[in-house]
Enzyme design. Structure first.
Site, PDB file in Angstrom:
ATOM      1  N   ASN A 149      16.253   4.822   0.581  1.00  0.00           N
ATOM      2  CA  ASN A 149      16.313   6.180   0.077  1.00  0.00           C
ATOM      3  C   ASN A 149      17.091   7.273   0.971  1.00  0.00           C
ATOM      4  O   ASN A 149      17.458   8.142   0.641  1.00  0.00           O
ATOM      5  CB  ASN A 149      14.931   6.771  -0.321  1.00  0.00           C
ATOM      6  CG  ASN A 149      13.931   6.659   0.889  1.00  0.00           C
ATOM      7  OD1 ASN A 149      14.046   5.887   1.798  1.00  0.00           O
ATOM      8  ND2 ASN A 149      12.957   7.744   0.792  1.00  0.00           N
ATOM      9  N   GLY A 225       9.090   1.264   4.454  1.00  0.00           N
ATOM     10  CA  GLY A 225       9.158   0.770   3.022  1.00  0.00           C
ATOM     11  C   GLY A 225       7.806   0.835   2.295  1.00  0.00           C
ATOM     12  O   GLY A 225       6.936   1.537   2.614  1.00  0.00           O
ATOM     13  N   SER A 226       7.743   0.091   1.212  1.00  0.00           N
ATOM     14  CA  SER A 226       6.522  -0.025   0.363  1.00  0.00           C
ATOM     15  C   SER A 226       5.282  -0.489   1.255  1.00  0.00           C
ATOM     16  O   SER A 226       5.371  -1.285   1.881  1.00  0.00           O
ATOM     17  CB  SER A 226       6.765  -0.700  -0.885  1.00  0.00           C
ATOM     18  OG  SER A 226       6.825  -1.984  -0.554  1.00  0.00           O
ATOM     19  N   GLU A 245       6.160   2.288   8.334  1.00  0.00           N
ATOM     20  CA  GLU A 245       6.177   3.684   7.705  1.00  0.00           C
ATOM     21  C   GLU A 245       6.173   3.379   6.403  1.00  0.00           C
ATOM     22  O   GLU A 245       7.257   2.876   5.743  1.00  0.00           O
ATOM     23  CB  GLU A 245       7.501   4.224   8.325  1.00  0.00           C
ATOM     24  CG  GLU A 245       7.549   4.609   9.838  1.00  0.00           C
ATOM     25  CD  GLU A 245       6.762   5.807  10.311  1.00  0.00           C
ATOM     26  OE1 GLU A 245       6.283   6.462   9.506  1.00  0.00           O
ATOM     27  OE2 GLU A 245       6.907   5.684  11.541  1.00  0.00           O
ATOM     28  N   LEU A 246       4.970   3.781   5.622  1.00  0.00           N
ATOM     29  CA  LEU A 246       4.731   3.085   4.284  1.00  0.00           C
ATOM     30  C   LEU A 246       4.861   4.272   3.410  1.00  0.00           C
ATOM     31  O   LEU A 246       5.351   5.449   3.609  1.00  0.00           O
ATOM     32  CB  LEU A 246       3.509   2.391   4.329  1.00  0.00           C
ATOM     33  CG  LEU A 246       3.628   1.234   5.383  1.00  0.00           C
ATOM     34  CD1 LEU A 246       2.541   0.252   5.412  1.00  0.00           C
ATOM     35  CD2 LEU A 246       4.884   0.287   5.167  1.00  0.00           C
ATOM     36  N   CYS A 279       9.592   9.848   0.932  1.00  0.00           N
ATOM     37  CA  CYS A 279       8.109   9.398   1.135  1.00  0.00           C
ATOM     38  C   CYS A 279       7.228  10.396   1.375  1.00  0.00           C
ATOM     39  O   CYS A 279       6.006  10.435   1.072  1.00  0.00           O
ATOM     40  CB  CYS A 279       8.005   8.571   2.254  1.00  0.00           C
ATOM     41  SG  CYS A 279       9.046   9.148   3.806  1.00  0.00           S
ATOM     42  N   GLU A 373       1.594   6.011  -5.548  1.00  0.00           N
ATOM     43  CA  GLU A 373       2.665   6.733  -5.295  1.00  0.00           C
ATOM     44  C   GLU A 373       3.785   6.552  -6.382  1.00  0.00           C
ATOM     45  O   GLU A 373       4.172   5.495  -7.024  1.00  0.00           O
ATOM     46  CB  GLU A 373       3.633   5.927  -3.947  1.00  0.00           C
ATOM     47  CG  GLU A 373       4.878   6.329  -3.649  1.00  0.00           C
ATOM     48  CD  GLU A 373       5.495   6.266  -2.307  1.00  0.00           C
ATOM     49  OE1 GLU A 373       5.555   4.554  -2.201  1.00  0.00           O
ATOM     50  OE2 GLU A 373       5.757   6.493  -1.454  1.00  0.00           O
TER      51      GLU A 373
HETATM   52  P1  NAD Z   1      10.602  -1.675  -0.118  1.00  0.00           P
HETATM   53  O1  NAD Z   1       9.183  -2.035   0.600  1.00  0.00           O
HETATM   54  O2  NAD Z   1      10.915  -2.493  -1.667  1.00  0.00           O
HETATM   55  O3  NAD Z   1      11.909  -2.188   0.552  1.00  0.00           O
HETATM   56  C1  NAD Z   1      12.001  -1.820   1.902  1.00  0.00           C
HETATM   57  C2  NAD Z   1      12.866  -2.915   2.920  1.00  0.00           C
HETATM   58  O4  NAD Z   1      11.826  -4.130   2.746  1.00  0.00           O
HETATM   59  C3  NAD Z   1      14.260  -3.454   2.132  1.00  0.00           C
HETATM   60  O5  NAD Z   1      15.012  -3.632   3.253  1.00  0.00           O
HETATM   61  C4  NAD Z   1      13.868  -4.850   1.631  1.00  0.00           C
HETATM   62  O6  NAD Z   1      14.833  -5.543   1.337  1.00  0.00           O
HETATM   63  C5  NAD Z   1      12.779  -5.270   2.534  1.00  0.00           C
HETATM   64  N1  NAD Z   1      12.054  -6.354   2.141  1.00  0.00           N
HETATM   65  C6  NAD Z   1      11.609  -6.634   0.791  1.00  0.00           C
HETATM   66  N2  NAD Z   1      10.698  -7.685   0.778  1.00  0.00           N
HETATM   67  C7  NAD Z   1      10.527  -8.139   2.018  1.00  0.00           C
HETATM   68  C8  NAD Z   1       9.917  -9.164   2.704  1.00  0.00           C
HETATM   69  N3  NAD Z   1       8.824 -10.070   2.056  1.00  0.00           N
HETATM   70  N4  NAD Z   1       9.806  -9.221   4.028  1.00  0.00           N
HETATM   71  C9  NAD Z   1      10.544  -8.142   4.807  1.00  0.00           C
HETATM   72  N5  NAD Z   1      11.351  -7.340   4.270  1.00  0.00           N
HETATM   73  C10 NAD Z   1      11.435  -7.183   2.950  1.00  0.00           C
HETATM   74  O7  NAD Z   1      10.782  -0.100  -0.291  1.00  0.00           O
HETATM   75  P2  NAD Z   1      12.055   0.583  -0.915  1.00  0.00           P
HETATM   76  O8  NAD Z   1      12.058   0.597  -2.394  1.00  0.00           O
HETATM   77  O9  NAD Z   1      13.361   0.490  -0.407  1.00  0.00           O
HETATM   78  O10 NAD Z   1      11.775   2.297  -0.190  1.00  0.00           O
HETATM   79  C11 NAD Z   1      10.599   2.822  -0.925  1.00  0.00           C
HETATM   80  C12 NAD Z   1       9.294   2.767  -0.256  1.00  0.00           C
HETATM   81  O11 NAD Z   1       9.481   2.914   1.137  1.00  0.00           O
HETATM   82  C13 NAD Z   1       8.315   3.740  -0.929  1.00  0.00           C
HETATM   83  O12 NAD Z   1       7.055   3.247  -0.788  1.00  0.00           O
HETATM   84  C14 NAD Z   1       8.697   4.802   0.201  1.00  0.00           C
HETATM   85  O13 NAD Z   1       7.198   5.764   0.356  1.00  0.00           O
HETATM   86  C15 NAD Z   1       8.683   4.028   1.745  1.00  0.00           C
HETATM   87  N6  NAD Z   1       9.096   5.130   2.598  1.00  0.00           N
HETATM   88  C16 NAD Z   1       8.435   5.360   3.624  1.00  0.00           C
HETATM   89  C17 NAD Z   1       8.967   6.283   4.607  1.00  0.00           C
HETATM   90  C18 NAD Z   1       7.997   6.754   5.785  1.00  0.00           C
HETATM   91  O14 NAD Z   1       8.588   7.376   6.763  1.00  0.00           O
HETATM   92  N7  NAD Z   1       6.573   6.397   5.760  1.00  0.00           N
HETATM   93  C19 NAD Z   1      10.134   6.766   4.816  1.00  0.00           C
HETATM   94  C20 NAD Z   1      11.014   6.164   3.350  1.00  0.00           C
HETATM   95  C21 NAD Z   1      10.600   5.380   2.392  1.00  0.00           C
END
Ligand code: NAD
Length: 476
Positions: A149, A225-226, A245-246, A279, A373
């Protein structure tokens, strides 16, 4: 573009197309790295960590400051790449690109302040004459895994502190948005970063993540990420330092003394920036029943004025979500709430990847729109009887990243700050606000650790304790 691994720009047997979420057109292709590439990246990063360790803090600061200058010059081009691959309006992408050089400079200066401290060992029985102090040192190899994002800002929030602190990094950008990260990699190399200090590996997180995260040569994982992926990473990591950071489901409380037009304007930004894919996006608005009707009307008017269109066109405020699949998910979540009895005041319809910005009132607590979320352009609203109930409802979530309250009443604001369990609390604004120097990170299911250069540098370093015993173990 090609990926950068072991000092070379490389292709792979397989390639992934990066498509514009708005037009569906192919923007570029990137290699889909294999397990062998992941292995090569970590092995090269081990060499890179040795090279980084030999640099002085002065050298690291110079390199990062040069990279910041280069990025400043390239801002418009980088912003266009962000907009093309992520889908956000160009105006927002420009905002992201323009703030990142300062973030890199800030991290550079924090890397030049890696202090230890002296230890008053003579306060311990039997430690007379000894001299003790701590040394802060780099972790070594950092794996940085980023979400889609904010393809530049959130990558820089990992890379800059990690490099400033003297680490080598294996960066895995999001599969949907690797191009911006590859451009940043080019700039860092042009600024003089040692060859193996950065590996930017592209491809599937599901394929590369487990190998990178379980590798014992990696000392630190910085993941954004998630929650689901965060949990998998925590399971695979073993003995390592972890920052996670989730996800989130951020609440805003509105008390009856607030200026409702101001709250509506702030919510119409805070819930819909980047099509709600932030997020710290506003998801739940918890409104005192005395202000409920007036607030809903003010918010609906503001949200209906949001300009939807081509992200590259001037004036566009909201465009496509990152994929049509995500848009379908968001549309379905809104529909689920309406089927459960919520009132859709505006928006919610879908045209390919675009979901019209929605305001949903009277949202039942058991619906996914209220509990999970959303990561999409909708805000859910519910009435409450006063501040006590508002705080209880705000806390009724597994997440705890950000929260906001609008009130002029200091007592209620203090209660909110003390009792709401979230990492970032905003009085008279929504959670969608961040200065890059702030400590930033969630409580509860929203994660572990803090970003923000000063805090990230600390988390990307280790502390050694040193004791000088003097000649024959004594001393004076
Ligand atoms: P995602 O979890 O789908 O992917 C994030 C990253 O993880 C990507 O680079 C992806 O390729 C990688 N990934 C996927 N599977 C993996 C695995 N098994 N092992 C290691 N890495 C893997 O998230 P997204 O859709 O890219 O982003 C959205 C999410 O990120 C939302 O939940 C959002 O709240 C969160 N987010 C949190 C913050 C924060 O600061 N807390 C900031 C931005 C986004």
């Amino acid at each position: 573009m090609r990926m950068y691994v072991a000092g070379e720009w490389r292709s792979a047997d397989r390639e992934d197309e990066i498509r514009s979420p708005w037009s569906g057109e192919v923007v570029d292709t990137v290699p889909r790295a294999s397990a062998a590439d992941a292995e090569r990246a970590v092995a090269a990063a081990v060499q890179g960590a040795l090279a980084m360790r030999r640099l002085t803090a002065y050298d690291r600061q110079q390199i990062l400051n040069r990279a910041a200058d280069l990025l400043e010059d390239a801002c418009e081009d980088v912003a266009r790449t962000i907009s093309l691959e992520e889908g956000k309006p160009l105006s927002e992408a420009l905002g992201e690109a323009r703030r990142t050089p300062d973030l890199i400079r800030l991290a550079a200066s924090e890397g030049a302040r890696m202090h230890g401290e002296t230890l008053p060992l003579d306060a311990a029985a039997g430690a007379e004459g000894k001299l003790g102090f701590t040394l802060r040192v780099p972790c070594g190899v950092v794996v940085a895994i980023a979400p889609f994002n904010y393809p530049l800002l959130l990558v820089a929030h990992k890379l800059a502190p990690a490099l400033a602190a003297g680490n080598a990094v294996v960066l895995k950008p999001a599969s949907q948005t690797p191009l911006t990260a590859l451009k940043l990699t080019e700039l860092l190399l042009a600024a003089g970063l040692p060859t193996n200090a950065l590996q930017t590996i592209t491809g599937s997180g599901g394929e590369l993540g487990p190998a990178l995260c379980s590798d014992e040569r990696v000392r630190k994982i910085s993941f954004t990420g998630s929650v689901d992926v965060g949990r998998m990473i925590a399971g695979a990591a073993g003995v390592k330092k972890l920052s996670l950071e989730l996800g989130a489901n951020c609440p805003v409380i509105v008390l009856p003394d607030a200026d409702l037009d101001e709250v509506a304007a702030a919510t119409a930004a805070g819930g819909y920036v980047n099509a709600g894919q932030v997020c710290i996006s506003v998801q739940r608005v918890i409104v005192d029943e005395r202000a409920y009707g007036d607030f809903l009307e003010a918010l609906r008017t503001r949200v209906e004025a949001i300009a939807i269109g081509d992200p590259l066109a001037e004036g566009t405020q909201l465009a496509a979500l990152v994929s049509e699949g995500e848009a379908e998910r968001v549309e379905g979540t809104i529909r689920g709430a309406v089927d459960a009895g919520a009132r859709l005041l505006t928006g919610g319809s879908r045209d390919r990847g675009v979901v019209a910005p929605a305001v949903v009132a009277d949202v039942p607590e058991e619906t996914a729109l209220w509990r999970d979320e959303l990561f999409g352009p909708a805000v859910a609203v519910r009435p409450v009887s006063g501040v006590e109930e508002a705080i209880a409802v705000a806390n009724d979530t597994r997440y705890g990243l950000g929260a906001g309250i609008f009130t002029r009443d200091v007592t209620s604001a203090m209660r909110f700050v003390r009792e709401v369990d979230a990492g970032n609390l905003h009085v008279n604004w929504t959670p969608l606000w961040r200065a890059d120097l702030m400590p930033y990170g969630g409580l509860k299911g929203s994660g572990i650790g803090k970003e923000g250069p000063r805090y990230a540098v600390e988390e990307m370093t280790e502390l050694k304790t040193v004791v000088f015993h003097g000649v024959n173990g004594g001393g004076s």
